[in-house]
Scaffold this motif. Sequence first.
Motif, PDB file in Angstrom:
ATOM      1  N   THR A  81       3.337   1.476   2.555  1.00  0.00           N
ATOM      2  CA  THR A  81       2.850   2.144   3.764  1.00  0.00           C
ATOM      3  C   THR A  81       1.339   2.367   3.662  1.00  0.00           C
ATOM      4  O   THR A  81       0.751   2.226   2.591  1.00  0.00           O
ATOM      5  CB  THR A  81       3.524   3.514   3.927  1.00  0.00           C
ATOM      6  OG1 THR A  81       3.108   4.356   2.847  1.00  0.00           O
ATOM      7  CG2 THR A  81       5.031   3.404   3.914  1.00  0.00           C
ATOM      8  N   CYS A  82       0.734   2.724   4.797  1.00  0.00           N
ATOM      9  CA  CYS A  82      -0.700   3.014   4.807  1.00  0.00           C
ATOM     10  C   CYS A  82      -1.015   4.145   3.839  1.00  0.00           C
ATOM     11  O   CYS A  82      -2.005   4.094   3.111  1.00  0.00           O
ATOM     12  CB  CYS A  82      -1.147   3.403   6.216  1.00  0.00           C
ATOM     13  SG  CYS A  82      -1.200   1.995   7.339  1.00  0.00           S
ATOM     14  N   LYS A  83      -0.191   5.154   3.833  1.00  0.00           N
ATOM     15  CA  LYS A  83      -0.407   6.311   2.946  1.00  0.00           C
ATOM     16  C   LYS A  83      -0.465   5.855   1.496  1.00  0.00           C
ATOM     17  O   LYS A  83      -1.324   6.268   0.731  1.00  0.00           O
ATOM     18  CB  LYS A  83       0.731   7.318   3.124  1.00  0.00           C
ATOM     19  CG  LYS A  83       0.271   8.641   3.678  1.00  0.00           C
ATOM     20  CD  LYS A  83       1.449   9.598   3.683  1.00  0.00           C
ATOM     21  CE  LYS A  83       0.991  10.969   4.151  1.00  0.00           C
ATOM     22  NZ  LYS A  83       2.113  11.886   4.326  1.00  0.00           N
ATOM     23  N   ALA A 129      -1.325  -7.444   0.042  1.00  0.00           N
ATOM     24  CA  ALA A 129      -0.455  -7.882   1.133  1.00  0.00           C
ATOM     25  C   ALA A 129      -0.535  -6.912   2.304  1.00  0.00           C
ATOM     26  O   ALA A 129      -0.570  -7.319   3.473  1.00  0.00           O
ATOM     27  CB  ALA A 129       0.989  -7.992   0.634  1.00  0.00           C
ATOM     28  N   HIS A 130      -0.589  -5.627   1.977  1.00  0.00           N
ATOM     29  CA  HIS A 130      -0.714  -4.631   3.042  1.00  0.00           C
ATOM     30  C   HIS A 130      -2.053  -4.777   3.759  1.00  0.00           C
ATOM     31  O   HIS A 130      -2.115  -4.735   4.984  1.00  0.00           O
ATOM     32  CB  HIS A 130      -0.570  -3.221   2.475  1.00  0.00           C
ATOM     33  CG  HIS A 130      -0.718  -2.153   3.521  1.00  0.00           C
ATOM     34  ND1 HIS A 130       0.338  -1.709   4.290  1.00  0.00           N
ATOM     35  CD2 HIS A 130      -1.807  -1.490   3.973  1.00  0.00           C
ATOM     36  CE1 HIS A 130      -0.114  -0.812   5.161  1.00  0.00           C
ATOM     37  NE2 HIS A 130      -1.406  -0.656   4.978  1.00  0.00           N
ATOM     38  N   LEU A 131      -3.118  -4.958   2.992  1.00  0.00           N
ATOM     39  CA  LEU A 131      -4.453  -5.049   3.591  1.00  0.00           C
ATOM     40  C   LEU A 131      -4.544  -6.225   4.555  1.00  0.00           C
ATOM     41  O   LEU A 131      -5.225  -6.162   5.574  1.00  0.00           O
ATOM     42  CB  LEU A 131      -5.515  -5.187   2.490  1.00  0.00           C
ATOM     43  CG  LEU A 131      -5.742  -3.923   1.649  1.00  0.00           C
ATOM     44  CD1 LEU A 131      -6.638  -4.233   0.463  1.00  0.00           C
ATOM     45  CD2 LEU A 131      -6.341  -2.816   2.483  1.00  0.00           C
ATOM     46  N   THR A 168      -2.375  -7.267   6.525  1.00  0.00           N
ATOM     47  CA  THR A 168      -1.713  -7.008   7.803  1.00  0.00           C
ATOM     48  C   THR A 168      -2.209  -5.725   8.464  1.00  0.00           C
ATOM     49  O   THR A 168      -1.694  -5.350   9.511  1.00  0.00           O
ATOM     50  CB  THR A 168      -0.193  -6.887   7.593  1.00  0.00           C
ATOM     51  OG1 THR A 168       0.052  -5.769   6.739  1.00  0.00           O
ATOM     52  CG2 THR A 168       0.368  -8.139   6.957  1.00  0.00           C
ATOM     53  N   CYS A 169      -3.177  -5.053   7.852  1.00  0.00           N
ATOM     54  CA  CYS A 169      -3.532  -3.721   8.338  1.00  0.00           C
ATOM     55  C   CYS A 169      -5.044  -3.541   8.443  1.00  0.00           C
ATOM     56  O   CYS A 169      -5.692  -3.120   7.487  1.00  0.00           O
ATOM     57  CB  CYS A 169      -2.928  -2.677   7.404  1.00  0.00           C
ATOM     58  SG  CYS A 169      -3.074  -1.024   8.079  1.00  0.00           S
ATOM     59  N   PRO A 170      -5.611  -3.864   9.598  1.00  0.00           N
ATOM     60  CA  PRO A 170      -7.066  -3.720   9.792  1.00  0.00           C
ATOM     61  C   PRO A 170      -7.611  -2.327   9.486  1.00  0.00           C
ATOM     62  O   PRO A 170      -8.683  -2.230   8.899  1.00  0.00           O
ATOM     63  CB  PRO A 170      -7.271  -4.104  11.260  1.00  0.00           C
ATOM     64  CG  PRO A 170      -6.111  -4.995  11.582  1.00  0.00           C
ATOM     65  CD  PRO A 170      -4.960  -4.474  10.764  1.00  0.00           C
ATOM     66  N   PRO A 171      -6.952  -1.236   9.872  1.00  0.00           N
ATOM     67  CA  PRO A 171      -7.524   0.085   9.545  1.00  0.00           C
ATOM     68  C   PRO A 171      -7.687   0.295   8.036  1.00  0.00           C
ATOM     69  O   PRO A 171      -8.684   0.855   7.598  1.00  0.00           O
ATOM     70  CB  PRO A 171      -6.506   1.076  10.125  1.00  0.00           C
ATOM     71  CG  PRO A 171      -5.795   0.316  11.175  1.00  0.00           C
ATOM     72  CD  PRO A 171      -5.750  -1.108  10.709  1.00  0.00           C
ATOM     73  N   CYS A 172      -6.729  -0.179   7.255  1.00  0.00           N
ATOM     74  CA  CYS A 172      -6.841  -0.014   5.812  1.00  0.00           C
ATOM     75  C   CYS A 172      -7.947  -0.916   5.260  1.00  0.00           C
ATOM     76  O   CYS A 172      -8.657  -0.543   4.328  1.00  0.00           O
ATOM     77  CB  CYS A 172      -5.508  -0.319   5.113  1.00  0.00           C
ATOM     78  SG  CYS A 172      -4.341   1.055   5.262  1.00  0.00           S
ATOM     79  N   ARG A 173      -8.118  -2.091   5.860  1.00  0.00           N
ATOM     80  CA  ARG A 173      -9.227  -2.959   5.435  1.00  0.00           C
ATOM     81  C   ARG A 173     -10.568  -2.289   5.725  1.00  0.00           C
ATOM     82  O   ARG A 173     -11.482  -2.320   4.908  1.00  0.00           O
ATOM     83  CB  ARG A 173      -9.173  -4.304   6.164  1.00  0.00           C
ATOM     84  CG  ARG A 173      -8.200  -5.286   5.558  1.00  0.00           C
ATOM     85  CD  ARG A 173      -8.631  -6.729   5.806  1.00  0.00           C
ATOM     86  NE  ARG A 173      -8.779  -7.040   7.216  1.00  0.00           N
ATOM     87  CZ  ARG A 173      -7.767  -7.414   8.008  1.00  0.00           C
ATOM     88  NH1 ARG A 173      -6.553  -7.536   7.513  1.00  0.00           N
ATOM     89  NH2 ARG A 173      -7.975  -7.672   9.266  1.00  0.00           N
TER      90      ARG A 173
HETATM   91 ZN   LIG Z   1      -2.504   0.327   6.322  1.00  0.00          ZN
END
Ligand SMILES: [Zn+2]
Length: 81
Positions: free
Chosen positions: A2-4, A28-30, A32-37
């Motif tokens: 998860t993002c958390k 892998a999460h990064l 698919t997840c622009p905010p986390c990038r």
């Molecule tokens: Zn995220």
Amino acid sequence: MTCKEAIAKLAEYLDGELTSVVQKQLEAHLKTCPPCRAYLATYRKTKELAAKVNRVDMPEDLKARLRALLIDRIRARPAGG
Ligand SMILES: [Zn+2]
């Protein structure tokens, strides 16, 4: 992941302290997840600047601020992540 979980691991990721398994999960999460990038990019830049200025770790309050910023963004999105 998860993002958390991703956010919690970014500092260790930049310090190269994650195990390869966790690092792969995070990457892998990064993907698919622009905010986390965006968070990672900001975090890295800030850390580099701080290192140049006085070679200390990022202040805890700054970490907390960045984290809060990202969590706001995540909350603004529909469910998921
Ligand atoms: Zn995220």
